[in-house]
Design an enzyme around this catalytic site. Structure first.
Site, PDB file in Angstrom:
ATOM      1  N   SER A 140      13.415  10.612   5.601  1.00  0.00           N
ATOM      2  CA  SER A 140      12.889  11.364   4.456  1.00  0.00           C
ATOM      3  C   SER A 140      13.945  12.323   3.933  1.00  0.00           C
ATOM      4  O   SER A 140      14.803  12.799   4.693  1.00  0.00           O
ATOM      5  CB  SER A 140      11.669  12.187   4.895  1.00  0.00           C
ATOM      6  OG  SER A 140      11.316  13.099   3.881  1.00  0.00           O
ATOM      7  N   TYR A 153       8.209  18.219  10.413  1.00  0.00           N
ATOM      8  CA  TYR A 153       8.503  16.932   9.768  1.00  0.00           C
ATOM      9  C   TYR A 153      10.024  16.774   9.551  1.00  0.00           C
ATOM     10  O   TYR A 153      10.602  15.718   9.841  1.00  0.00           O
ATOM     11  CB  TYR A 153       7.750  16.883   8.435  1.00  0.00           C
ATOM     12  CG  TYR A 153       7.831  15.582   7.689  1.00  0.00           C
ATOM     13  CD1 TYR A 153       7.018  14.504   8.022  1.00  0.00           C
ATOM     14  CD2 TYR A 153       8.704  15.438   6.604  1.00  0.00           C
ATOM     15  CE1 TYR A 153       7.080  13.317   7.309  1.00  0.00           C
ATOM     16  CE2 TYR A 153       8.764  14.255   5.891  1.00  0.00           C
ATOM     17  CZ  TYR A 153       7.952  13.193   6.243  1.00  0.00           C
ATOM     18  OH  TYR A 153       8.014  12.021   5.537  1.00  0.00           O
TER      19      TYR A 153
HETATM   20  N1  LIG Z   1       5.235   8.973   0.607  1.00  0.00           N
HETATM   21  C1  LIG Z   1       6.313   9.731   0.557  1.00  0.00           C
HETATM   22  O1  LIG Z   1       6.514  10.468  -0.412  1.00  0.00           O
HETATM   23  C2  LIG Z   1       7.322   9.693   1.661  1.00  0.00           C
HETATM   24  C3  LIG Z   1       8.523  10.393   1.469  1.00  0.00           C
HETATM   25  C4  LIG Z   1       9.487  10.364   2.455  1.00  0.00           C
HETATM   26  C5  LIG Z   1       9.269   9.646   3.618  1.00  0.00           C
HETATM   27  N2  LIG Z   1       8.104   8.992   3.785  1.00  0.00           N
HETATM   28  C6  LIG Z   1       7.922   8.266   5.045  1.00  0.00           C
HETATM   29  O2  LIG Z   1       7.582   6.924   4.772  1.00  0.00           O
HETATM   30  C7  LIG Z   1       6.766   6.414   5.833  1.00  0.00           C
HETATM   31  C8  LIG Z   1       5.501   5.816   5.249  1.00  0.00           C
HETATM   32  O3  LIG Z   1       4.819   6.830   4.545  1.00  0.00           O
HETATM   33  P1  LIG Z   1       3.617   6.547   3.534  1.00  0.00           P
HETATM   34  O4  LIG Z   1       3.740   7.534   2.441  1.00  0.00           O
HETATM   35  O5  LIG Z   1       3.530   5.113   3.241  1.00  0.00           O
HETATM   36  O6  LIG Z   1       2.388   7.004   4.476  1.00  0.00           O
HETATM   37  P2  LIG Z   1       0.834   6.658   4.392  1.00  0.00           P
HETATM   38  O7  LIG Z   1       0.480   6.128   3.060  1.00  0.00           O
HETATM   39  O8  LIG Z   1       0.153   7.883   4.907  1.00  0.00           O
HETATM   40  O9  LIG Z   1       0.687   5.457   5.465  1.00  0.00           O
HETATM   41  C9  LIG Z   1       0.993   5.724   6.797  1.00  0.00           C
HETATM   42  C10 LIG Z   1       0.975   4.445   7.565  1.00  0.00           C
HETATM   43  O10 LIG Z   1       1.422   4.716   8.898  1.00  0.00           O
HETATM   44  C11 LIG Z   1       0.420   4.311   9.817  1.00  0.00           C
HETATM   45  N3  LIG Z   1       0.458   5.191  10.983  1.00  0.00           N
HETATM   46  C12 LIG Z   1       0.446   6.541  11.008  1.00  0.00           C
HETATM   47  N4  LIG Z   1       0.494   6.987  12.272  1.00  0.00           N
HETATM   48  C13 LIG Z   1       0.534   5.886  13.051  1.00  0.00           C
HETATM   49  C14 LIG Z   1       0.564   5.678  14.451  1.00  0.00           C
HETATM   50  N5  LIG Z   1       0.566   6.716  15.302  1.00  0.00           N
HETATM   51  N6  LIG Z   1       0.594   4.419  14.924  1.00  0.00           N
HETATM   52  C15 LIG Z   1       0.587   3.356  14.079  1.00  0.00           C
HETATM   53  N7  LIG Z   1       0.555   3.484  12.747  1.00  0.00           N
HETATM   54  C16 LIG Z   1       0.513   4.744  12.233  1.00  0.00           C
HETATM   55  C17 LIG Z   1      -0.881   4.357   9.052  1.00  0.00           C
HETATM   56  O11 LIG Z   1      -1.845   3.524   9.697  1.00  0.00           O
HETATM   57  P3  LIG Z   1      -3.458   3.697   9.432  1.00  0.00           P
HETATM   58  O12 LIG Z   1      -3.703   3.105   8.067  1.00  0.00           O
HETATM   59  O13 LIG Z   1      -4.098   2.910  10.513  1.00  0.00           O
HETATM   60  O14 LIG Z   1      -3.732   5.164   9.473  1.00  0.00           O
HETATM   61  C18 LIG Z   1      -0.413   3.840   7.702  1.00  0.00           C
HETATM   62  O15 LIG Z   1      -0.258   2.440   7.722  1.00  0.00           O
HETATM   63  C19 LIG Z   1       6.502   7.597   6.769  1.00  0.00           C
HETATM   64  O16 LIG Z   1       7.395   7.556   7.851  1.00  0.00           O
HETATM   65  C20 LIG Z   1       6.793   8.801   5.896  1.00  0.00           C
HETATM   66  O17 LIG Z   1       7.169   9.909   6.658  1.00  0.00           O
HETATM   67  C21 LIG Z   1       7.122   8.992   2.844  1.00  0.00           C
END
Ligand SMILES: NC(=O)c1ccc[n+]([C@@H]2O[C@H](COP(=O)([O-])OP(=O)(O)OC[C@H]3O[C@@H](n4cnc5c(N)ncnc54)[C@H](OP(=O)(O)O)[C@@H]3O)[C@@H](O)[C@H]2O)c1
Length: 242
Positions: A140, A153
């Site tokens: 991130s 984070y």
């Molecule tokens: N969105 C952003 O702006 C952003 C920016 C920078 C980095 N990121 C990074 O990108 C990645 C994906 O983020 P996102 O925005 O797509 O998040 P999201 O929409 O909240 O989705 C999170 C995903 O991770 C799964 N998950 C969470 N904890 C878990 C665990 N302990 N074991 C197995 N699966 C788990 C969730 O499963 P369930 O559906 O079963 O809960 C879901 O599939 C993350 O690492 C986040 O930090 C995101």
């Protein structure tokens, strides 16, 4: 056909990565923690488009659960191995550090950083044996720049970037690459509740990114064309920070 494990692929960025990798011919293993309905939706989208995928539900923040799930998969696929691993699952739990509970710090570090260790170490031996592997860690902008309210984070993602660089050096001779992708603001459930209208004024491209715009970078990093790139962290942030 090569197997790709994408953690946290039931929703958001992980789903977009899983769909794109399946479109490009990978057999995708969709990991998630609890949301069966959304995981099933990712699976259906892939299979309806003619791709192949399977669900593998386990909590990436629990070392024993990771071990049991992955070893079970390996035992049931004795002639196959996972050549692509995308460590994408992650959570945030923001608070000013003076007010943050110990559990909030530990939980975020476990989910975002320790999970990388718990899972990756189990897949390295087979990648080494086959002299073939691609590991991509979703970091991130917060892990590079730091963000107020995100000491937990940012520490987890900064640690993930440093671990990416170290592991890349360990595995380079084995033809395994290890890279990170650092998204800025991407439109998923994770950013729900943030004030997009005011935040996007800080972003040179004046908008949040889409999950597919992160997925395409992951696809490049796992491709043959990226075979000489390792230990890198690629920003996908609309020009917000570099
Ligand atoms: N969105 C952003 O702006 C952003 C920016 C920078 C980095 N990121 C990074 O990108 C990645 C994906 O983020 P996102 O925005 O797509 O998040 P999201 O929409 O909240 O989705 C999170 C995903 O991770 C799964 N998950 C969470 N904890 C878990 C665990 N302990 N074991 C197995 N699966 C788990 C969730 O499963 P369930 O559906 O079963 O809960 C879901 O599939 C993350 O690492 C986040 O930090 C995101």
């Amino acid at each position: 056909m090569e197997y790709a494990l994408v953690t946290g692929a039931s929703r958001g960025i992980g789903r977009a990565i899983a769909i794109l990798l399946a479109q490009k011919g990978f057999k995708v293993i969709i990991n998630y923690r609890s949301n069966d309905q959304e995981a099933q939706k990712t699976l259906s989208i892939i299979t309806q488009n003619g791709g192949e995928a399977e669900l593998l539900k386990f909590d990436v923040a629990d070392s024993n659960t990771c071990k049991v799930a992955i070893e079970k998969w390996q035992q049931s696929h004795p002639d196959e191995y996972i050549s692509v691993l995308v460590n994408n699952a992650g959570i945030r739990s923001d608070e000013l550090m003076a007010l943050m509970e110990v559990d909030d710090f530990e939980r975020v570090v476990k989910n975002n950083l320790l999970s990388f260790f718990y899972i990756t170490r189990l897949l390295i031996p087979q990648m080494v044996r086959h002299r073939n592997g691609r590991i991509v860690n979703i970091a991130s902008l917060s892990g590079l720049k730091g963000v107020a309210g995100q000491t937990n984070y940012a520490a987890s993602k900064g640690g993930l970037i440093a671990a990416t660089k170290s592991l890349a050096q360990e595995l380079a001779k084995k033809k395994i690459t290890v890279n990170a992708v650092a998204p800025g603001f991407v439109r998923t459930d994770m950013v729900e509740g943030l004030d997009e209208t005011s935040l996007k004024q800080m972003i040179p491209m004046a908008r949040f990114g889409e999950p597919e715009e992160v997925a395409s970078v992951v696809l490049f990093l796992v491709s043959k064309e990226a075979s000489y790139i390792t230990g890198e962290c690629i920003n996908v942030n609309g020009g917000l920070y570099s």
